[in-house]
Design an enzyme around this catalytic site. Structure first.
Site, PDB file in Angstrom:
ATOM      1  N   TYR A  57      36.203  14.625  27.387  1.00  9.47           N
ATOM      2  CA  TYR A  57      37.236  13.754  26.686  1.00  9.47           C
ATOM      3  C   TYR A  57      36.732  13.481  25.342  1.00  9.47           C
ATOM      4  CZ  TYR A  57      38.587  13.363  31.742  1.00  9.47           C
ATOM      5  OH  TYR A  57      38.811  13.760  33.185  1.00  9.47           O
TER       6      TYR A  57
ATOM      7  N   HIS B 158      40.946   6.572  34.295  1.00 13.31           N
ATOM      8  CA  HIS B 158      40.366   7.777  35.012  1.00 13.31           C
ATOM      9  C   HIS B 158      40.343   7.268  36.460  1.00 13.31           C
ATOM     10  CE1 HIS B 158      37.901  11.052  36.165  1.00 13.31           C
ATOM     11  NE2 HIS B 158      38.302  11.807  35.129  1.00 13.31           N
TER      12      HIS B 158
ATOM     13  N   GLY C 248      43.418  10.946  50.081  1.00 11.79           N
ATOM     14  CA  GLY C 248      44.283  11.901  50.557  1.00 11.79           C
ATOM     15  C   GLY C 248      44.519  12.959  49.518  1.00 11.79           C
TER      16      GLY C 248
ATOM     17  N   ASP D 192      31.191  61.788  43.563  1.00  6.72           N
ATOM     18  CA  ASP D 192      32.039  61.122  42.327  1.00  6.72           C
ATOM     19  C   ASP D 192      32.842  62.099  41.579  1.00  6.72           C
ATOM     20  OD1 ASP D 192      33.552  59.551  40.831  1.00  6.72           O
ATOM     21  OD2 ASP D 192      31.850  58.609  39.710  1.00  6.72           O
TER      22      ASP D 192
HETATM   23  C1  SPV Z   1      32.429  54.017  38.212  1.00  5.78           C
HETATM   24  O1  SPV Z   1      31.861  53.077  38.398  1.00  5.78           O
HETATM   25  O2  SPV Z   1      32.856  55.149  38.902  1.00  5.78           O
HETATM   26  C2  SPV Z   1      32.489  54.585  36.596  1.00  5.78           C
HETATM   27  C3  SPV Z   1      31.307  53.987  35.986  1.00  5.78           C
HETATM   28  O3  SPV Z   1      33.039  55.440  36.339  1.00  5.78           O
HETATM   29  S1  SPV Z   1      30.019  54.919  35.950  1.00  5.78           S
HETATM   30  O4  SPV Z   1      29.564  55.227  37.195  1.00  5.78           O
HETATM   31  O5  SPV Z   1      28.858  54.274  35.336  1.00  5.78           O
HETATM   32  O6  SPV Z   1      30.330  56.024  35.115  1.00  5.78           O
HETATM   33 MG    MG Z   2      34.129  56.336  37.753  1.00 10.78          MG
END
Ligand code: SPV
Ligand code: MG
Length: 432
Positions: A75, A89, A124, A204
């Protein structure tokens, strides 16, 4: 007429606020110092309503004379600026985290020759509990979607962590620690292709189809309210990407990141050899533009991910690609690298930022993790993504428990490294 200062967030209007306004009115004109979104974001979750929305509500409350922005969590700067005759307050600040602030306010009001009025906190009604209740009610796709842009605008750096399940999403949603600036927590969720596919025992390589990715995402959406950035891999074919954008938007996802790779996608951190070809610039630009044309809201973000450094090209290649992608409509760029020193990323950020002061820069410091968020922010980053840490932390923990059971032919010894059953039942109460 005397002036009484009353500072507030004003996101949830409850009887306690009405009581304090009524009390303040008895001492003079009520000057409300309304915390700005930025002041709140530095210490707490973003308010549900924006500053302007909150202001328009508070101004209509009987007894309020004027609403001014309070740009600091404290504040004190506003007390010096407006020099009110008094500040009012609730007496709840006599203990807890506001104690220090109370001392500062007393000192400043003494200096100004003003008064501090403390009134009993309305029984409350507890703002913290109400804010917690608001969170429990959840969010709407619309509010969640918009939150990422608000965070980028309001915070020096937005902190995102990977979730691959509802449970990991709940950690991101709920975990808070006390830090020097106040409460520290994660701002949002990264839906990672790596951790999503790994949690399914798959590589992946875009092997998990989008429909399945989205079904998994639903589990996270259902138990969290924070904004989500979706890892869209390469985005697939342009014709498919436009549907992905619409689907993500409809679900309240804030952003998709697509990477400029072509051919069979491999994870960027995989191997040492240059294993990946990059997408021709015009083709990738077309994908970005098609996505931008397809989106329905103005808030959804399409972020272009630059793989130049991963594929062995120099920073200059990433910079020229970045410029083309921004021209094509990208709302931000994610620059990726496996280089431990971080020098290439720092160089990219400096040059890109000079030419594009307002385009978001996203960093994924998995390898160059010696830098703190403050340092990355100083380089020019707006978002930091911790891309895989919850999954990587969970696997060794599971292995330890499984090994202990094998070793001892019973689970007694594993108990000490496992969460108690009672806690797991309490973590996700029935009926929620
Ligand atoms: C993921 O998390 O799937 C990514 C980031 O694409 S990396 O794994 O760093 O490519
Ligand atoms: Mg990725």
């Amino acid at each position: 007429m005397k002036t009484v200062y009353l500072g507030m967030r004003g996101d949830i209007i409850h009887p306690g606020i009405i009581n304090i306004i009524k009390e303040a009115e008895k001492h003079g004109e009520v000057l409300v110092g309304l915390l700005t979104d930025k002041a709140i974001a530095a210490h707490k979750r973003l308010p549900f309503l924006t500053y302007e929305q909150r202001k328009s509500v508070i101004e209509q409350i009987k007894g309020v004379s004027r609403v001014v922005p309070q740009e600091d969590w404290s504040y004190v700067p506003n007390l010096r600026r407006y020099k009110p005759d008094a500040i009012i307050h609730g007496d709840n600040w006599k203990s807890g985290t506001l104690q220090k602030e109370r001392e500062n306010v007393f000192a400043v009001m003494k200096e100004l020759g003003g008064e501090v009025i403390e009134i009993p906190y309305t029984a409350g009604v507890d703002s913290a509990v109400l804010h917690e209740a608001r969170r429990a009610i959840g969010t709407t796709p619309d509010v969640r979607l918009k939150t990422l842009r608000r965070l980028i605008e309001l915070k020096p750096i937005t902190r995102i962590l990977e979730a691959h399940s509802g449970l990991s999403g709940l950690i991101i949603e709920n975990l808070e620690i006390q830090a020097e600036e106040g409460t520290r927590s994660f701002d949002g969720i990264w839906s990672s292709s790596l951790t999503d596919s790994t949690s399914k025992g798959k590589p992946d390589i875009e092997a998990v189809d989008l429909t399945t990715r989205l079904q998994d995402l639903t589990n996270i959406l259902e138990c969290t309210t924070k904004p989500i950035i979706f890892d869209g891999d390469t985005g697939g074919k342009t014709e498919h990407f436009v549907f992905t954008v619409r689907t993500l938007e409809r679900n309240g996802v804030s952003a998709v990141i697509i990477e400029d790779k072509t051919g069979l996608k491999k994870n960027s951190l995989f191997g040492t050899a240059v294993t990946q070809e990059l997408c021709p610039i015009p083709e990738f630009c077309e994908k970005i533009s098609a996505g931008k044309r397809a989106q329905v809201t103005k808030d959804f973000m399409i972020i272009a991910r630059l793989e130049s450094l991963i594929a062995g090209f120099p920073v200059q290649d990433a910079l020229s690609r970045a410029a083309a992608y921004v021209e094509a409509g990208a709302d931000g760029v994610m620059i990726h690298s496996k280089e431990k020193s971080g020098a290439d990323i720092k160089e990219f950020c400096a040059t890109f930022r000079a030419g594009h002061p307002h385009v978001a820069i996203i960093l994924v410091p998995t390898t160059y993790n010696q830098f703190t968020e403050r340092e990355l922010s100083d380089w020019g980053a707006n978002i930091v993504i911790y891309a895989n840490h919850l999954l990587r932390a969970s696997y060794p923990a599971m292995l330890r428990a499984a090994s202990s059971i094998l070793e001892h032919s019973r689970s007694l010894e594993a108990d000490s490294i496992c969460m108690p059953i009672k806690e797991i039942l309490e973590l996700i109460p029935e009926g929620v």
